[in-house]
Write a protein that holds these residues in place. Structure first.
Motif, PDB file in Angstrom:
ATOM      1  N   MET A  18      14.034   8.454  -7.758  1.00 53.50           N
ATOM      2  CA  MET A  18      14.892   8.261  -6.427  1.00 53.50           C
ATOM      3  C   MET A  18      16.037   9.163  -6.370  1.00 53.50           C
ATOM      4  O   MET A  18      16.266   9.813  -5.606  1.00 53.50           O
ATOM      5  CB  MET A  18      15.185   6.892  -6.250  1.00 53.50           C
ATOM      6  N   ARG A  19      16.823   9.362  -7.661  1.00 55.22           N
ATOM      7  CA  ARG A  19      17.937  10.320  -7.783  1.00 55.22           C
ATOM      8  C   ARG A  19      17.642  11.354  -7.598  1.00 55.22           C
ATOM      9  O   ARG A  19      18.000  12.231  -6.687  1.00 55.22           O
ATOM     10  CB  ARG A  19      18.577  10.099  -9.049  1.00 55.22           C
ATOM     11  N   ILE A  20      16.286  12.026  -8.139  1.00 55.22           N
ATOM     12  CA  ILE A  20      16.192  13.374  -8.054  1.00 55.22           C
ATOM     13  C   ILE A  20      15.304  13.901  -6.871  1.00 55.22           C
ATOM     14  O   ILE A  20      15.654  14.707  -6.148  1.00 55.22           O
ATOM     15  CB  ILE A  20      15.187  14.068  -9.233  1.00 55.22           C
ATOM     16  N   LEU A  21      14.347  12.737  -6.582  1.00 55.33           N
ATOM     17  CA  LEU A  21      13.484  13.442  -5.159  1.00 55.33           C
ATOM     18  C   LEU A  21      13.636  12.755  -4.047  1.00 55.33           C
ATOM     19  O   LEU A  21      13.304  13.048  -2.957  1.00 55.33           O
ATOM     20  CB  LEU A  21      12.190  13.216  -5.859  1.00 55.33           C
ATOM     21  N   GLY A  22      14.332  11.412  -4.226  1.00 53.43           N
ATOM     22  CA  GLY A  22      14.644  10.706  -2.874  1.00 53.43           C
ATOM     23  C   GLY A  22      13.424  10.268  -2.299  1.00 53.43           C
ATOM     24  O   GLY A  22      12.375   9.843  -2.705  1.00 53.43           O
ATOM     25  N   ARG A  23      13.669  10.241  -0.898  1.00 56.63           N
ATOM     26  CA  ARG A  23      12.562   9.797  -0.067  1.00 56.63           C
ATOM     27  C   ARG A  23      11.656  11.026   0.338  1.00 56.63           C
ATOM     28  O   ARG A  23      11.322  11.147   1.853  1.00 56.63           O
ATOM     29  CB  ARG A  23      12.867   8.912   1.175  1.00 56.63           C
ATOM     30  N   ALA A  24      11.792  12.090  -0.189  1.00 55.54           N
ATOM     31  CA  ALA A  24      11.229  13.459   0.511  1.00 55.54           C
ATOM     32  C   ALA A  24      10.018  13.877  -0.338  1.00 55.54           C
ATOM     33  O   ALA A  24       9.871  13.554  -1.774  1.00 55.54           O
ATOM     34  CB  ALA A  24      12.411  14.332   0.132  1.00 55.54           C
ATOM     35  N   ILE A  52       5.236  17.782  -4.593  1.00 57.08           N
ATOM     36  CA  ILE A  52       5.792  17.096  -5.726  1.00 57.08           C
ATOM     37  C   ILE A  52       6.046  15.699  -4.861  1.00 57.08           C
ATOM     38  O   ILE A  52       6.704  15.800  -3.661  1.00 57.08           O
ATOM     39  CB  ILE A  52       7.046  17.251  -6.596  1.00 57.08           C
ATOM     40  N   ILE A  53       5.100  14.470  -4.999  1.00 57.45           N
ATOM     41  CA  ILE A  53       5.256  13.323  -4.110  1.00 57.45           C
ATOM     42  C   ILE A  53       5.684  12.373  -4.991  1.00 57.45           C
ATOM     43  O   ILE A  53       5.013  11.692  -5.746  1.00 57.45           O
ATOM     44  CB  ILE A  53       3.844  13.341  -3.476  1.00 57.45           C
ATOM     45  N   PRO A  54       7.032  11.682  -4.652  1.00 57.27           N
ATOM     46  CA  PRO A  54       7.326  10.429  -5.235  1.00 57.27           C
ATOM     47  C   PRO A  54       6.692   9.316  -4.995  1.00 57.27           C
ATOM     48  O   PRO A  54       6.513   9.099  -3.624  1.00 57.27           O
ATOM     49  CB  PRO A  54       8.855  10.358  -4.667  1.00 57.27           C
ATOM     50  N   LYS A  55       5.998   8.517  -5.875  1.00 62.44           N
ATOM     51  CA  LYS A  55       5.468   7.025  -5.478  1.00 62.44           C
ATOM     52  C   LYS A  55       6.131   6.220  -6.635  1.00 62.44           C
ATOM     53  O   LYS A  55       5.440   6.172  -7.609  1.00 62.44           O
ATOM     54  CB  LYS A  55       4.103   7.356  -5.950  1.00 62.44           C
ATOM     55  N   GLY A  56       7.012   5.409  -6.056  1.00 65.86           N
ATOM     56  CA  GLY A  56       7.707   4.215  -7.030  1.00 65.86           C
ATOM     57  C   GLY A  56       8.006   4.960  -8.373  1.00 65.86           C
ATOM     58  O   GLY A  56       8.891   5.730  -8.523  1.00 65.86           O
ATOM     59  N   GLN A  57       7.339   4.704  -9.620  1.00 61.25           N
ATOM     60  CA  GLN A  57       7.942   5.075 -10.989  1.00 61.25           C
ATOM     61  C   GLN A  57       7.029   6.410 -11.309  1.00 61.25           C
ATOM     62  O   GLN A  57       7.114   6.617 -12.425  1.00 61.25           O
ATOM     63  CB  GLN A  57       7.824   3.934 -12.078  1.00 61.25           C
ATOM     64  N   PHE A  58       6.146   6.708 -10.336  1.00 63.55           N
ATOM     65  CA  PHE A  58       5.291   8.173 -10.726  1.00 63.55           C
ATOM     66  C   PHE A  58       5.683   9.050  -9.621  1.00 63.55           C
ATOM     67  O   PHE A  58       6.168   8.842  -8.638  1.00 63.55           O
ATOM     68  CB  PHE A  58       4.026   7.449 -10.535  1.00 63.55           C
ATOM     69  N   VAL A  59       5.350  10.332 -10.090  1.00 68.75           N
ATOM     70  CA  VAL A  59       5.235  11.464  -9.049  1.00 68.75           C
ATOM     71  C   VAL A  59       3.892  12.050  -9.276  1.00 68.75           C
ATOM     72  O   VAL A  59       3.237  12.266 -10.307  1.00 68.75           O
ATOM     73  CB  VAL A  59       6.245  12.411  -9.236  1.00 68.75           C
ATOM     74  N   THR A  60       3.457  12.456  -8.058  1.00 66.56           N
ATOM     75  CA  THR A  60       2.144  13.048  -8.025  1.00 66.56           C
ATOM     76  C   THR A  60       2.427  14.586  -7.931  1.00 66.56           C
ATOM     77  O   THR A  60       3.156  14.957  -6.973  1.00 66.56           O
ATOM     78  CB  THR A  60       1.402  12.595  -6.840  1.00 66.56           C
ATOM     79  N   VAL A  61       1.733  15.623  -8.788  1.00 70.54           N
ATOM     80  CA  VAL A  61       1.701  17.000  -8.402  1.00 70.54           C
ATOM     81  C   VAL A  61       0.658  17.403  -7.775  1.00 70.54           C
ATOM     82  O   VAL A  61      -0.453  17.126  -8.406  1.00 70.54           O
ATOM     83  CB  VAL A  61       2.242  17.531  -9.753  1.00 70.54           C
ATOM     84  N   VAL A 100       0.955  -1.136  -0.121  1.00 71.88           N
ATOM     85  CA  VAL A 100      -0.054   0.109   0.104  1.00 71.88           C
ATOM     86  C   VAL A 100       0.801   1.309  -0.039  1.00 71.88           C
ATOM     87  O   VAL A 100       0.657   2.180  -0.533  1.00 71.88           O
ATOM     88  CB  VAL A 100      -1.058  -0.066   1.016  1.00 71.88           C
ATOM     89  N   VAL A 101       1.901   1.250   0.906  1.00 74.44           N
ATOM     90  CA  VAL A 101       2.690   2.281   0.902  1.00 74.44           C
ATOM     91  C   VAL A 101       3.711   2.607  -0.228  1.00 74.44           C
ATOM     92  O   VAL A 101       4.626   1.571  -0.267  1.00 74.44           O
ATOM     93  CB  VAL A 101       3.566   2.292   2.172  1.00 74.44           C
ATOM     94  N   GLN A 102       3.586   3.624  -1.043  1.00 75.53           N
ATOM     95  CA  GLN A 102       4.459   3.657  -2.140  1.00 75.53           C
ATOM     96  C   GLN A 102       5.831   4.124  -1.936  1.00 75.53           C
ATOM     97  O   GLN A 102       6.985   3.931  -2.735  1.00 75.53           O
ATOM     98  CB  GLN A 102       3.743   4.534  -3.485  1.00 75.53           C
ATOM     99  N   ARG A 103       5.945   4.956  -0.743  1.00 82.66           N
ATOM    100  CA  ARG A 103       6.971   5.588  -0.305  1.00 82.66           C
ATOM    101  C   ARG A 103       6.957   5.918   1.154  1.00 82.66           C
ATOM    102  O   ARG A 103       5.966   6.604   1.535  1.00 82.66           O
ATOM    103  CB  ARG A 103       7.407   6.974  -1.039  1.00 82.66           C
ATOM    104  N   GLY A 104       7.866   5.538   1.941  1.00 81.16           N
ATOM    105  CA  GLY A 104       8.014   5.837   3.131  1.00 81.16           C
ATOM    106  C   GLY A 104       8.746   7.535   3.412  1.00 81.16           C
ATOM    107  O   GLY A 104       9.792   7.513   2.749  1.00 81.16           O
ATOM    108  N   VAL A 105       8.253   8.375   3.904  1.00 83.05           N
ATOM    109  CA  VAL A 105       8.709   9.721   3.661  1.00 83.05           C
ATOM    110  C   VAL A 105       9.769  10.040   4.664  1.00 83.05           C
ATOM    111  O   VAL A 105       9.201  10.063   5.944  1.00 83.05           O
ATOM    112  CB  VAL A 105       7.588  10.803   3.283  1.00 83.05           C
ATOM    113  N   GLU A 106      10.948  10.292   4.579  1.00 89.61           N
ATOM    114  CA  GLU A 106      11.878  10.772   5.776  1.00 89.61           C
ATOM    115  C   GLU A 106      11.989  12.299   5.944  1.00 89.61           C
ATOM    116  O   GLU A 106      12.335  12.659   6.835  1.00 89.61           O
ATOM    117  CB  GLU A 106      13.269  10.230   5.386  1.00 89.61           C
ATOM    118  N   SER A 107      11.755  12.945   4.870  1.00 87.96           N
ATOM    119  CA  SER A 107      11.966  14.527   4.904  1.00 87.96           C
ATOM    120  C   SER A 107      10.952  15.217   4.090  1.00 87.96           C
ATOM    121  O   SER A 107      10.508  14.701   3.013  1.00 87.96           O
ATOM    122  CB  SER A 107      13.363  14.775   4.618  1.00 87.96           C
TER     123      SER A 107
END
Ligand SMILES: Cc1cc2nc3c(=O)[nH]c(=O)nc-3n(C[C@H](O)[C@H](O)[C@H](O)COP(=O)(O)OP(=O)(O)OC[C@H]3O[C@@H](n4cnc5c(N)ncnc54)[C@H](O)[C@@H]3O)c2cc1C
Lengths: 125, 469
Positions: free
Chosen positions: B238-244, B260-269, B103-110
């Motif tokens: 991952m390179r540009i947005l990381g876990r943030a 801008i939210i990273p989620k696997g191979q997508f980003v949500t704006v 369910v969790v596409q990214r655990g956010v650290e920052s």
């Protein structure tokens, strides 16, 4: 890869909380498994339990100011989420029923402890 | 103890007479309808069934939800940025609800705050992943091949496991039939229930059609947001947005906030602004600050939408045998809507199980939770207004940046600005708490110092300690 996606990853045998230390948070296992251990002068280090995803530990420090009563360490790679005491107590103040889930587990642990004590007494008789 | 007055005796007596006349308690065999199977509907059902089980009450719950959250694309999605706040993640964990990896596409650290004057990365206070970035449906249409599970589906499966019936029906109206709410289906048929929980969100026509019910159901105020998905590769994201999560404070007319939210191979704006239109979206996406944060070669997906955001409280989100929860009723201003769905859903369930389902019961036992949110939102409005003023001036932007950068560099014990920005963007703390933080002498002193430094021409920004992404 260890299950769960939140919290922090601990490597095998890495200590998460240590018996005798003060603490101000409880923890919820998100993935993998952790082991609860207790050290005593008489019996040395004793295994108390394994905890899996969804189980929590360290909850006593949320309700009392005593030091940690047991050590908890990762049994294999484990992912564990820390829950701050202040945030939790603030939420419990707004929603007292939040404590019910904690009470359920704590009462289950007391029941298990009682069973353990009576088994121990029987073997001593 | 409150003093015994003639009024209190009269009130108690009228309460007694009313409860004698009509029985507003849920009993064995009571039937409850939940209109909408989003987070509010699922959380309400979860607690209703759990509490009923705890007191051996045998009730039946039907959740009406026409959408299948197993579909990818708009058909399966309750349009949202998909951030589950730190406070909700912690509360869910304490309730024994663990969000699985699927369910969790990214655990956010920052969170990284981007401005024209520079960027600052604000780390999670305990350096662990405490915020979840996820999808409400099965992801964008272009990602049907990607294996993931939607949050709303996960919650729905959880309540199904507790015995709730999922009815794939659209509700077209709610009427009052013999003192019971009557749900109308699309085919003209319908059914009576002992309690109806309205959890249809704010994007449904239904919530504007409740005027026929007795009571004051004026719908909440709304504004439009914008959400768009972009596809790139996992590695590039991952390179540009990381876990943030990347948030933007830009001085663009009508622009309020974007992430801008990273989620696997997508980003949500996600974007919020005044009279949001294509022109504003275009200006934002082409701003140099945004361009340098975007994964190279990211292509827009067909998944884009402009859902409504609930901006104000419904005056009275309850009546006899009817209660409104989540976005249909009251939610937090701009932040943590899923958290508010949890809080209102649980409070309504508690009231229904332990106290009753009359308007009076909800007023006494449900409304206090709503009132807390409403009062906090008032402070939130002040905070957002102040933020708008600060983000529109280059000097204050520089001061905010400088103060936060210094705190992040020194690992300060009380990082005032970082805590404020963290809470403001993540929605992890009540607005009242954030406001209190701004009154701290340390905050005021350091802000003054930073403002002074920002006024000195040519003074360089503090160099970031490390790159987050
Ligand atoms: C642009 C934007 C970004 C957001 N980002 C975030 C975020 O990152 N984090 C966060 O916490 N919140 C966010 N929110 C807010 C969040 O989406 C809502 O607060 C949350 O979804 C409310 O949940 P709900 O269950 O009340 O309503 P919804 O999620 O809207 O669910 C309502 C359900 O009711 C169903 N329904 C509607 N009409 C009917 C009917 N007539 N009959 C039967 N069923 C019906 C719908 O199909 C839907 O499944 C965002 C909102 C917007 C607009």
């Amino acid at each position: 890869m260890v299950g769960g996606a939140l919290g922090k990853v601990y490597s095998d045998r890495e200590i998460i909380i240590k018996q005798g230390e003060t603490g101000d948070s409880m923890y919820v296992v998100q993935g993998g498994r952790v082991e609860v251990l207790q050290d005593s002068v008489k019996a040395g280090e004793q295994h108390l339990a394994f905890l899996d995803a969804g189980d929590f530990f360290g909850e006593m420090s949320v309700f009392e100011k005593e030091v940690r009563s047991a050590t908890v360490r990762a049994a294999g790679e484990a992912r564990v989420l820390k829950i701050d005491k202040k945030a939790l107590l603030t939420r419990i103040r707004e929603d007292p029923l939040l404590a019910v889930n904690l009470l359920k587990t704590m009462s289950h642990r007391i029941r298990k402890l009682n069973e353990e004590i009576s088994r121990h007494k029987k073997t001593q008789l | 103890m409150s003093p015994l007055t003639q009024k209190s005796v009269a009130d108690s007596f009228s309460d007694f007479v009313e409860s004698e006349e009509k029985d507003f308690t849920l009993r064995d065999g009571s039937r409850i309808a939940v209109v909408g199977g989003g987070p509010a509907g699922s959380f309400f059902t979860y607690f209703l069934l759990k509490m009923a089980q705890a007191i051996d009450l045998d009730i039946e719950v039907d959740i009406f939800e026409p959408r299948s959250f197993k579909y990818c694309g708009p058909a399966g999605c309750n349009h949202c940025g998909g951030i589950v706040s730190e406070s909700l993640v912690q509360t869910l964990a304490a309730e024994g609800i663990v969000l699985p990896r699927s369910v969790v596409q990214r655990g956010v650290e920052s969170y990284v705050v981007h401005m024209d004057v520079g960027d600052v990365a604000i780390e999670s206070p305990v350096h662990e992943r405490r915020i979840a970035a996820l999808y409400r449906g099965n992801g964008p249409r272009e990602g049907c091949d990607v294996e993931l599970e939607s949050f709303d589906n996960y919650l729905q499966e959880m309540v199904k496991g507790l015995g709730a019936n999922i009815v794939p029906q659209l509700i077209t109206g709610v009427e009052n039939h013999d003192d019971r709410p009557f749900l109308k289906y699309g085919d003209g048929k319908g059914e009576r229930y002992d309690l109806v929980a309205m959890a249809a969100g704010v994007n449904s026509n239904l919530i504007n059609m409740l005027g026929e019910l007795p009571g004051d159901y004026e719908p909440p105020k709304t504004t439009r947001g914008y959400i768009c998905e972009f596809r790139s590769t996992k590695e590039e994201i991952m390179r540009i947005l990381g876990r943030a999560v990347h948030v933007f404070l830009l001085d663009i007319p009508r622009f309020e906030f974007a992430a801008i939210i990273p989620k696997g191979q997508f980003v949500t704006v996600v974007m919020v602004g005044e009279d949001l239109d294509q022109e504003l979206v275009h200006t934002f996406l082409n701003d140099p600050v945004v361009r340098r944060t975007f994964p190279t070669g990211a292509t827009p997906c067909v998944c884009s939408c402009s859902p409504l955001i609930n901006l104000g409280a419904r005056k009275r989100p309850y009546g006899d045998r009817v209660v409104m929860i989540g976005d249909s009723g009251i939610t937090r201003l701009y932040k943590d809507g899923i958290g508010a769905a949890f809080r209102t859903g649980k409070a309504a369930a508690t009231s229904a199980i332990f106290h009753g389902v009359s308007a009076k019961d909800f007023e006494k036992h449900y409304w206090p939770t709503c009132r807390n949110i409403v009062n906090d939102n008032r402070v939130g409005k002040v905070m957002f207004a102040t933020n708008a003023i600060m983000k529109n001036s280059r000097i204050t932007r520089k001061a905010m940046l400088r103060m936060a950068q210094k705190e992040q560099q020194k690992d300060q014990a009380r990082p005032h600005m970082s805590t404020l920005l963290w809470n403001m963007f993540t929605g992890s703390a009540p607005y009242v708490e954030m406001f209190r933080g701004t009154l701290h002498p340390g905050f005021i002193y350091n802000l003054m110092l930073s403002l002074g430094a920002a006024l000195v021409p040519g003074k360089k920004a503090v160099q970031p300690r490390k790159k987050v992404a």
